[in-house]
Design a protein around this motif. Structure first.
Motif, PDB file in Angstrom:
ATOM      1  N   LEU A   1      -8.909   2.845   7.309  1.00 52.39           N
ATOM      2  CA  LEU A   1      -7.685   2.173   7.019  1.00 52.39           C
ATOM      3  C   LEU A   1      -7.933   1.856   5.542  1.00 52.39           C
ATOM      4  CD1 LEU A   1      -6.507  -1.075   8.979  1.00 52.39           C
ATOM      5  CD2 LEU A   1      -6.287  -0.909   6.565  1.00 52.39           C
ATOM      6  N   ILE A   2      -6.611   2.095   4.859  1.00 48.01           N
ATOM      7  CA  ILE A   2      -6.453   2.105   3.301  1.00 48.01           C
ATOM      8  C   ILE A   2      -5.324   0.745   3.393  1.00 48.01           C
ATOM      9  CG2 ILE A   2      -5.702   3.071   1.429  1.00 48.01           C
ATOM     10  CD1 ILE A   2      -6.550   5.627   2.604  1.00 48.01           C
ATOM     11  N   GLY A   3      -5.728  -0.106   2.594  1.00 44.61           N
ATOM     12  CA  GLY A   3      -4.732  -1.237   2.335  1.00 44.61           C
ATOM     13  C   GLY A   3      -5.240  -2.137   0.924  1.00 44.61           C
ATOM     14  N   ASP A   4      -4.315  -3.215   0.846  1.00 43.97           N
ATOM     15  CA  ASP A   4      -4.368  -3.827  -0.498  1.00 43.97           C
ATOM     16  C   ASP A   4      -4.743  -5.300  -0.287  1.00 43.97           C
ATOM     17  OD1 ASP A   4      -2.029  -4.664   1.000  1.00 43.97           O
ATOM     18  OD2 ASP A   4      -1.167  -5.517  -0.688  1.00 43.97           O
ATOM     19  N   THR A   5      -5.581  -5.575   0.857  1.00 49.38           N
ATOM     20  CA  THR A   5      -6.304  -6.883   1.073  1.00 49.38           C
ATOM     21  C   THR A   5      -7.327  -7.024   1.903  1.00 49.38           C
ATOM     22  OG1 THR A   5      -5.124  -7.477   3.186  1.00 49.38           O
ATOM     23  CG2 THR A   5      -3.756  -7.954   1.325  1.00 49.38           C
ATOM     24  N   ALA A   6      -7.944  -8.042   1.684  1.00 54.42           N
ATOM     25  CA  ALA A   6      -9.278  -8.448   2.511  1.00 54.42           C
ATOM     26  C   ALA A   6      -8.941  -8.139   4.055  1.00 54.42           C
ATOM     27  CB  ALA A   6      -9.724  -9.512   2.335  1.00 54.42           C
ATOM     28  N   ALA A   7      -7.836  -8.640   4.301  1.00 52.66           N
ATOM     29  CA  ALA A   7      -7.362  -8.526   5.834  1.00 52.66           C
ATOM     30  C   ALA A   7      -7.623  -6.850   6.289  1.00 52.66           C
ATOM     31  CB  ALA A   7      -6.161  -9.130   6.303  1.00 52.66           C
ATOM     32  N   ASP A   8      -6.960  -6.235   5.635  1.00 54.34           N
ATOM     33  CA  ASP A   8      -6.979  -4.613   5.791  1.00 54.34           C
ATOM     34  C   ASP A   8      -8.339  -4.195   5.947  1.00 54.34           C
ATOM     35  OD1 ASP A   8      -4.256  -4.346   5.783  1.00 54.34           O
ATOM     36  OD2 ASP A   8      -4.447  -4.365   3.572  1.00 54.34           O
ATOM     37  N   VAL A   9      -9.157  -4.484   5.011  1.00 53.45           N
ATOM     38  CA  VAL A   9     -10.649  -4.007   5.091  1.00 53.45           C
ATOM     39  C   VAL A   9     -11.266  -4.689   6.178  1.00 53.45           C
ATOM     40  CG1 VAL A   9     -12.878  -3.876   3.578  1.00 53.45           C
ATOM     41  CG2 VAL A   9     -10.754  -3.574   2.534  1.00 53.45           C
ATOM     42  N   GLY A  10     -10.942  -5.846   6.420  1.00 58.79           N
ATOM     43  CA  GLY A  10     -11.795  -6.561   7.616  1.00 58.79           C
ATOM     44  C   GLY A  10     -11.428  -6.189   8.957  1.00 58.79           C
TER      45      GLY A  10
ATOM     46  N   LEU B   1       5.301   3.437  -3.206  1.00 57.41           N
ATOM     47  CA  LEU B   1       4.459   3.083  -4.326  1.00 57.41           C
ATOM     48  C   LEU B   1       4.137   4.261  -4.811  1.00 57.41           C
ATOM     49  CD1 LEU B   1       2.205   0.069  -3.071  1.00 57.41           C
ATOM     50  CD2 LEU B   1       3.802   0.076  -4.923  1.00 57.41           C
ATOM     51  N   PRO B   2       3.597   4.503  -6.202  1.00 54.84           N
ATOM     52  CA  PRO B   2       3.744   5.893  -6.918  1.00 54.84           C
ATOM     53  C   PRO B   2       2.910   6.933  -6.160  1.00 54.84           C
ATOM     54  CG  PRO B   2       3.629   4.205  -8.441  1.00 54.84           C
ATOM     55  CD  PRO B   2       3.587   3.633  -7.023  1.00 54.84           C
ATOM     56  N   THR B   3       1.555   6.491  -5.702  1.00 58.45           N
ATOM     57  CA  THR B   3       0.922   7.718  -5.024  1.00 58.45           C
ATOM     58  C   THR B   3       1.002   7.725  -3.336  1.00 58.45           C
ATOM     59  OG1 THR B   3      -1.124   6.844  -5.039  1.00 58.45           O
ATOM     60  CG2 THR B   3      -0.652   7.776  -6.860  1.00 58.45           C
ATOM     61  N   ALA B   4       1.947   7.118  -2.921  1.00 63.65           N
ATOM     62  CA  ALA B   4       1.936   6.962  -1.247  1.00 63.65           C
ATOM     63  C   ALA B   4       2.043   8.355  -0.897  1.00 63.65           C
ATOM     64  CB  ALA B   4       2.989   5.886  -1.038  1.00 63.65           C
TER      65      ALA B   4
ATOM     66  N   VAL C   1      -7.225  -0.854  -2.079  1.00 62.54           N
ATOM     67  CA  VAL C   1      -6.631  -0.339  -3.131  1.00 62.54           C
ATOM     68  C   VAL C   1      -5.698  -1.559  -3.623  1.00 62.54           C
ATOM     69  CG1 VAL C   1      -4.887   1.260  -3.951  1.00 62.54           C
ATOM     70  CG2 VAL C   1      -6.229   2.025  -2.157  1.00 62.54           C
ATOM     71  N   PRO C   2      -6.310  -2.345  -4.697  1.00 62.15           N
ATOM     72  CA  PRO C   2      -5.573  -3.294  -5.309  1.00 62.15           C
ATOM     73  C   PRO C   2      -4.529  -3.384  -6.004  1.00 62.15           C
ATOM     74  CG  PRO C   2      -8.112  -2.861  -6.141  1.00 62.15           C
ATOM     75  CD  PRO C   2      -7.573  -1.654  -5.247  1.00 62.15           C
ATOM     76  N   ASN C   3      -3.629  -4.328  -6.031  1.00 59.91           N
ATOM     77  CA  ASN C   3      -2.410  -4.395  -6.692  1.00 59.91           C
ATOM     78  C   ASN C   3      -2.376  -5.747  -7.483  1.00 59.91           C
ATOM     79  OD1 ASN C   3      -1.360  -6.298  -4.833  1.00 59.91           O
ATOM     80  ND2 ASN C   3      -0.611  -4.712  -3.389  1.00 59.91           N
ATOM     81  N   PRO C   4      -1.361  -6.158  -7.924  1.00 61.39           N
ATOM     82  CA  PRO C   4      -1.302  -7.289  -8.666  1.00 61.39           C
ATOM     83  C   PRO C   4      -1.297  -8.410  -7.858  1.00 61.39           C
ATOM     84  CG  PRO C   4       0.120  -5.896  -9.796  1.00 61.39           C
ATOM     85  CD  PRO C   4      -0.391  -5.073  -8.428  1.00 61.39           C
ATOM     86  N   ARG C   5      -1.071  -8.462  -6.588  1.00 60.90           N
ATOM     87  CA  ARG C   5      -1.127  -9.698  -5.534  1.00 60.90           C
ATOM     88  C   ARG C   5      -2.641  -9.577  -5.041  1.00 60.90           C
ATOM     89  NH1 ARG C   5       4.431  -9.738  -2.747  1.00 60.90           N
ATOM     90  NH2 ARG C   5       3.765 -11.658  -1.982  1.00 60.90           N
TER      91      ARG C   5
ATOM     92  N   THR D   1       0.589  -1.111  -0.114  1.00 60.80           N
ATOM     93  CA  THR D   1      -0.070  -0.027   0.214  1.00 60.80           C
ATOM     94  C   THR D   1       0.959   1.410   0.180  1.00 60.80           C
ATOM     95  OG1 THR D   1      -1.754  -1.133   1.269  1.00 60.80           O
ATOM     96  CG2 THR D   1      -1.980   1.035   1.187  1.00 60.80           C
ATOM     97  N   LEU D   2       1.769   1.315   1.161  1.00 55.89           N
ATOM     98  CA  LEU D   2       2.626   2.424   1.003  1.00 55.89           C
ATOM     99  C   LEU D   2       3.985   2.098   0.263  1.00 55.89           C
ATOM    100  CD1 LEU D   2       2.505   3.795   4.792  1.00 55.89           C
ATOM    101  CD2 LEU D   2       1.370   4.722   2.719  1.00 55.89           C
TER     102      LEU D   2
END
Length: 192
Positions: free
Chosen positions: A126-135, A36-39, A147-151, A19-20
């Motif tokens: 909370l901003i993150g790249d996985t369901a665990a972050d959103v959860g 990461l580009p917009t972090a 904020v999805p990424n290729p993983r 994410t960052l």
């Protein structure tokens, strides 16, 4: 506060890896930290809005011995050197199967931040790249933005209540009080 009015946003937590910064598993080498580009813009914008800004990160390598506390601190220090100081680092260092309440998607890191900043969890995002972050956000009563990424897995994108294409877009939408107006996200690169 009127019924149905969302609480005021008082702080934003960012997931660290993916994410960052580029996710480098078990990284203890500060020279490998790459934002990461917009972090930087996202963190800067949140600070400019007068919000608390922190990091919420699972780092089980501490418990397993794959990562030293000193290495973790050096990497976090490099992130602060690149992105500026954070108001708090909330890190779960327990093993994945420890059953703790702080490992995302459990709410502990979000509630720790709320206590540290003397705000309600509902006043945080909370901003993150996985369901665990959103959860973790949802389990604490906070807002979560994926904020999805290729993983990021396709099913995580589909299940997320709020999706943004970049960290700065996530921050801008939170500041505009539009956390639930999820745009269409191009799933290219998102794992199925």
């Amino acid at each position: 506060m009127a019924q149905g009015t969302p609480p005021q946003l008082r702080g934003i937590l960012f997931d660290r890896d993916g994410t960052l910064v580029v996710d480098v598993p078990m990284n203890d080498d500060p020279t490998r930290v790459q934002p990461l580009p917009t972090a930087a813009d996202a963190v800067r914008r949140a600070r400019a809005a007068g919000l608390f800004v922190g990091v919420a990160s699972n780092q089980p390598g501490i418990a397993t011995g794959e990562l030293s506390r000193d290495g973790l601190d050096r990497v976090n220090g490099r992130i602060e050197a690149l992105l500026g100081p954070f108001d708090g680092w909330f890190v779960c260092t327990h093993a994945k199967d420890a059953g703790c309440l702080c490992r995302k998607p459990q709410p502990g890191l979000v509630t720790q931040a709320a206590r540290a900043w003397a705000v309600a969890p509902s006043e945080l995002a909370l901003i993150g790249d996985t369901a665990a972050d959103v959860g973790a956000a949802a389990n604490a009563g906070a807002l979560g933005v994926l904020v999805p990424n290729p993983r990021t897995r396709r099913e995580e994108v589909t299940a997320a209540p709020t999706v943004a294409t970049t960290a700065i877009e996530a921050v801008e939408r939170l500041l505009a009080h539009e956390p639930h107006a999820a745009p269409a996200v191009d799933p290219v690169g998102v794992h199925s």
